[in-house]
Design a protein around this motif. Structure first.
Motif, PDB file in Angstrom:
ATOM      1  N   PRO A 204      32.592  37.950  48.141  1.00 30.85           N
ATOM      2  CA  PRO A 204      32.660  38.504  49.493  1.00 30.85           C
ATOM      3  C   PRO A 204      34.051  38.317  50.094  1.00 30.85           C
ATOM      4  N   LEU A 205      34.408  39.214  51.005  1.00 35.39           N
ATOM      5  CA  LEU A 205      35.707  39.118  51.678  1.00 35.39           C
ATOM      6  C   LEU A 205      35.899  37.741  52.309  1.00 35.39           C
ATOM      7  N   GLY A 206      34.823  37.214  52.898  1.00 35.44           N
ATOM      8  CA  GLY A 206      34.913  35.890  53.523  1.00 35.44           C
ATOM      9  C   GLY A 206      35.336  34.824  52.522  1.00 35.44           C
ATOM     10  N   ALA A 207      34.866  34.956  51.295  1.00 35.08           N
ATOM     11  CA  ALA A 207      35.223  33.981  50.272  1.00 35.08           C
ATOM     12  C   ALA A 207      36.690  34.119  49.886  1.00 35.08           C
ATOM     13  N   VAL A 208      37.165  35.352  49.818  1.00 37.11           N
ATOM     14  CA  VAL A 208      38.590  35.584  49.499  1.00 37.11           C
ATOM     15  C   VAL A 208      39.461  34.950  50.580  1.00 37.11           C
ATOM     16  N   LYS A 209      39.064  35.122  51.840  1.00 33.51           N
ATOM     17  CA  LYS A 209      39.843  34.535  52.938  1.00 33.51           C
ATOM     18  C   LYS A 209      39.765  33.009  52.906  1.00 33.51           C
ATOM     19  N   LEU A 210      38.582  32.511  52.588  1.00 29.72           N
ATOM     20  CA  LEU A 210      38.409  31.064  52.453  1.00 29.72           C
ATOM     21  C   LEU A 210      39.322  30.529  51.347  1.00 29.72           C
ATOM     22  N   PHE A 211      39.350  31.220  50.202  1.00 26.09           N
ATOM     23  CA  PHE A 211      40.219  30.808  49.102  1.00 26.09           C
ATOM     24  C   PHE A 211      41.680  30.782  49.583  1.00 26.09           C
ATOM     25  N   GLY A 212      42.060  31.826  50.330  1.00 25.94           N
ATOM     26  CA  GLY A 212      43.440  31.908  50.811  1.00 25.94           C
ATOM     27  C   GLY A 212      43.805  30.684  51.629  1.00 25.94           C
ATOM     28  N   GLU A 213      42.887  30.289  52.483  1.00 29.09           N
ATOM     29  CA  GLU A 213      43.166  29.145  53.347  1.00 29.09           C
ATOM     30  C   GLU A 213      43.242  27.847  52.539  1.00 29.09           C
ATOM     31  N   VAL A 214      42.280  27.675  51.637  1.00 30.59           N
ATOM     32  CA  VAL A 214      42.237  26.436  50.852  1.00 30.59           C
ATOM     33  C   VAL A 214      43.412  26.377  49.870  1.00 30.59           C
ATOM     34  N   LEU A 215      43.742  27.512  49.259  1.00 25.79           N
ATOM     35  CA  LEU A 215      44.869  27.537  48.316  1.00 25.79           C
ATOM     36  C   LEU A 215      46.189  27.299  49.044  1.00 25.79           C
ATOM     37  N   GLY A 216      46.235  27.732  50.307  1.00 27.16           N
ATOM     38  CA  GLY A 216      47.439  27.510  51.116  1.00 27.16           C
ATOM     39  C   GLY A 216      47.717  26.029  51.353  1.00 27.16           C
ATOM     40  N   ARG A 217      46.699  25.205  51.147  1.00 25.79           N
ATOM     41  CA  ARG A 217      46.864  23.757  51.350  1.00 25.79           C
ATOM     42  C   ARG A 217      47.115  22.995  50.043  1.00 25.79           C
ATOM     43  N   CYS A 218      47.315  23.713  48.948  1.00 28.82           N
ATOM     44  CA  CYS A 218      47.564  23.039  47.671  1.00 28.82           C
ATOM     45  C   CYS A 218      48.777  22.127  47.780  1.00 28.82           C
ATOM     46  N   GLU A 219      48.662  20.956  47.152  1.00 27.17           N
ATOM     47  CA  GLU A 219      49.813  20.051  47.085  1.00 27.17           C
ATOM     48  C   GLU A 219      50.120  19.770  45.631  1.00 27.17           C
ATOM     49  N   LEU A 220      51.400  19.473  45.378  1.00 29.25           N
ATOM     50  CA  LEU A 220      51.844  19.241  44.003  1.00 29.25           C
ATOM     51  C   LEU A 220      52.589  17.924  43.917  1.00 29.25           C
ATOM     52  N   ASP A 221      52.183  17.103  42.950  1.00 27.53           N
ATOM     53  CA  ASP A 221      52.981  15.929  42.579  1.00 27.53           C
ATOM     54  C   ASP A 221      53.477  16.221  41.167  1.00 27.53           C
ATOM     55  N   PRO A 222      54.769  16.510  41.018  1.00 26.51           N
ATOM     56  CA  PRO A 222      55.253  17.008  39.723  1.00 26.51           C
ATOM     57  C   PRO A 222      55.224  15.975  38.606  1.00 26.51           C
ATOM     58  N   ALA A 223      55.019  14.697  38.936  1.00 26.88           N
ATOM     59  CA  ALA A 223      55.027  13.666  37.890  1.00 26.88           C
ATOM     60  C   ALA A 223      53.952  12.614  38.149  1.00 26.88           C
ATOM     61  N   ALA A 224      52.706  13.073  38.318  1.00 25.86           N
ATOM     62  CA  ALA A 224      51.625  12.133  38.665  1.00 25.86           C
ATOM     63  C   ALA A 224      51.096  11.381  37.446  1.00 25.86           C
ATOM     64  N   ALA A 225      51.149  12.018  36.281  1.00 27.90           N
ATOM     65  CA  ALA A 225      50.549  11.407  35.083  1.00 27.90           C
ATOM     66  C   ALA A 225      51.600  11.325  33.989  1.00 27.90           C
ATOM     67  N   ALA A 226      52.303  10.188  33.934  1.00 25.37           N
ATOM     68  CA  ALA A 226      53.339   9.983  32.919  1.00 25.37           C
ATOM     69  C   ALA A 226      54.210  11.231  32.766  1.00 25.37           C
ATOM     70  N   GLY A 227      54.672  11.754  33.908  1.00 23.89           N
ATOM     71  CA  GLY A 227      55.565  12.912  33.872  1.00 23.89           C
ATOM     72  C   GLY A 227      54.850  14.252  33.955  1.00 23.89           C
ATOM     73  N   HIS A 228      53.532  14.234  33.912  1.00 23.46           N
ATOM     74  CA  HIS A 228      52.788  15.494  34.000  1.00 23.46           C
ATOM     75  C   HIS A 228      52.380  15.775  35.446  1.00 23.46           C
ATOM     76  N   GLY A 229      52.437  17.035  35.827  1.00 23.22           N
ATOM     77  CA  GLY A 229      52.199  17.414  37.207  1.00 23.22           C
ATOM     78  C   GLY A 229      50.723  17.447  37.580  1.00 23.22           C
ATOM     79  N   LEU A 230      50.471  17.125  38.849  1.00 27.05           N
ATOM     80  CA  LEU A 230      49.117  17.176  39.409  1.00 27.05           C
ATOM     81  C   LEU A 230      49.126  18.078  40.638  1.00 27.05           C
ATOM     82  N   CYS A 231      48.199  19.020  40.679  1.00 33.79           N
ATOM     83  CA  CYS A 231      48.059  19.885  41.851  1.00 33.79           C
ATOM     84  C   CYS A 231      46.632  19.749  42.369  1.00 33.79           C
ATOM     85  N   TRP A 232      46.498  19.634  43.686  1.00 36.08           N
ATOM     86  CA  TRP A 232      45.150  19.456  44.237  1.00 36.08           C
ATOM     87  C   TRP A 232      45.012  20.148  45.579  1.00 36.08           C
ATOM     88  N   THR A 233      43.760  20.409  45.922  1.00 36.96           N
ATOM     89  CA  THR A 233      43.463  20.885  47.266  1.00 36.96           C
ATOM     90  C   THR A 233      42.039  20.461  47.627  1.00 36.96           C
TER      91      THR A 233
END
Ligand code: 5GP
Ligand code: MN
Ligand code: MN
Length: 330
Positions: A204-233
């Motif tokens: 549904p369109l509402g879900a696409v908009k929800l995804f947009g909002e949640v994905l907009g809050r993604c954060e990245l730690d480029p070296a969280a696991a022995a140099g490997h990147g971690l992305c979360w939301t």
């Protein structure tokens, strides 16, 4: 072998025994598709007393509503208390069966069909193949042992399951045997394009908009696991409410977070209660996320795992981060 024992356990209760089929809570395409494909197979064998169910809220995700047999599912409250035979599908552990786990002790026979390496082993007969791309692979083999020929109804279910767990034939478990199975299924006359559209490309369109909002809050730690990147939301109940969506639309969210090139591990925290989070994790190969999930009370596969976390999102994330270094595959 287990195949012989599983086929014998099934045949023993045909045609009149009460056969209860159960898949895991919050069923995905593999859970429902494997279970319903097997249900159709049992009916071809003459099964007259058959129930298919799953624990928790009796709510089939929209993308799976057209899987043949969904209309005949029964809610867990109607499931027989003392079935003759219990068959479980895609449940990595007994807690994934919720209240229906009690049937493991009340059923006269039980068969466990699964493909999770983290499966600790439960049920009387266990067909657990960690090399299988989906539980539906195990189901197809068992139907073959039972001399049930594939037809379009069975194939529609098993194809939904197979395409779900292979991420549309993209994941590492997509072997020649997987494509050969897909070929057998498609040869029954099913329409893979229509199934894919429903399973992957429809929300549904509402879900696409929800995804947009949640994905907009993604954060990245480029070296969280022995140099490997971690992305979360994080997706909260308030996000769902704001966009008028039900929780299961969030299951596909991890697939968008997984795209982040800088990350080897991706995490989505989905709020299920005040301080409770359903956590999805994916790895591109460097980290064994099933180890992380296992240590935190869940399970899954090396590349896809989950658990239920409690506390604040920061607490849950900290618990994950504390296990990452040790979970790097060396
Ligand atoms: P998803 O992130 O798609 O919900 O789940 C990914 C994988 O992790 C699936 O194979 C699923 O079986 C497993 N998984 C997810 N949540 C849990 C959980 O709470 N407990 C266990 N044991 N496995 C989980
Ligand atoms: Mn599943
Ligand atoms: Mn599965």
């Amino acid at each position: 072998t287990d195949w012989v024992a599983a086929a014998a356990a099934v045949r023993r209760w045909l045609p009149d025994g009460r056969i209860l089929l159960v898949c895991h809570v919050n069923p995905d395409g593999d859970a429902l598709g494997s279970m319903l494909g097997f249900a159709h197979g049992l009916r071809r064998l003459g099964a007259r007393n058959l129930q298919a169910t799953f624990p928790g809220p009796f709510d089939v995700p929209e993308p799976l509503r057209e899987v043949p047999g969904v209309d005949r599912l029964v809610p867990e409250t109607e499931a027989w208390a003392e079935p003759d035979l219990l068959v479980t599908f895609d449940a990595a552990s007994t807690d994934r069966l919720g209240a229906l786990a009690s049937r493991l002790s009340t059923a006269r026979d039980s068969v466990v069909l699964d493909h999770h390496a983290s499966n600790p082993g439960f049920g009387a007969v266990r067909l657990v193949d960690p090399a299988a791309a989906a539980t539906s692979v195990v189901v197809e083999q068992l139907l073959d042992r039972l001399d049930v020929p594939l037809d379009a109804e069975i194939a529609e279910c098993l194809y939904t399951a197979l395409t779900t767990d292979t991420g549309s034939f993209r994941f590492a478990a997509t072997t020649p045997a997987v494509h050969q199975m897909a070929a057998r299924l498609v040869a029954t006359g099913i329409h893979p394009g229509e199934i894919s559209q429903r399973v992957f490309d429809s929300r549904p369109l509402g879900a696409v908009k929800l995804f947009g909002e949640v994905l907009g809050r993604c954060e990245l730690d480029p070296a969280a696991a022995a140099g490997h990147g971690l992305c979360w939301t994080t997706a909260t109940l308030a996000d769902l409410e704001k966009h008028g969506q039900r929780p299961h639309v969030l299951e596909a969210l991890i697939d968008s977070v997984r795209c982040v090139a800088e990350a080897d591990v991706c995490v989505v925290l989905k709020q299920v209660g005040e301080d409770t989070w359903s956590v999805s994790m994916r790895s591109k190969g460097a980290v064994d996320v099933s180890r992380v999930a296992g240590l935190l009370g869940g399970g899954g596969h090396r590349a896809a795992a989950g658990f239920t976390g409690s506390g604040s999102p920061a607490d849950v994330l900290a618990s994950i981060r504390s296990e990452l270094d040790e979970s790097v595959i060396r």
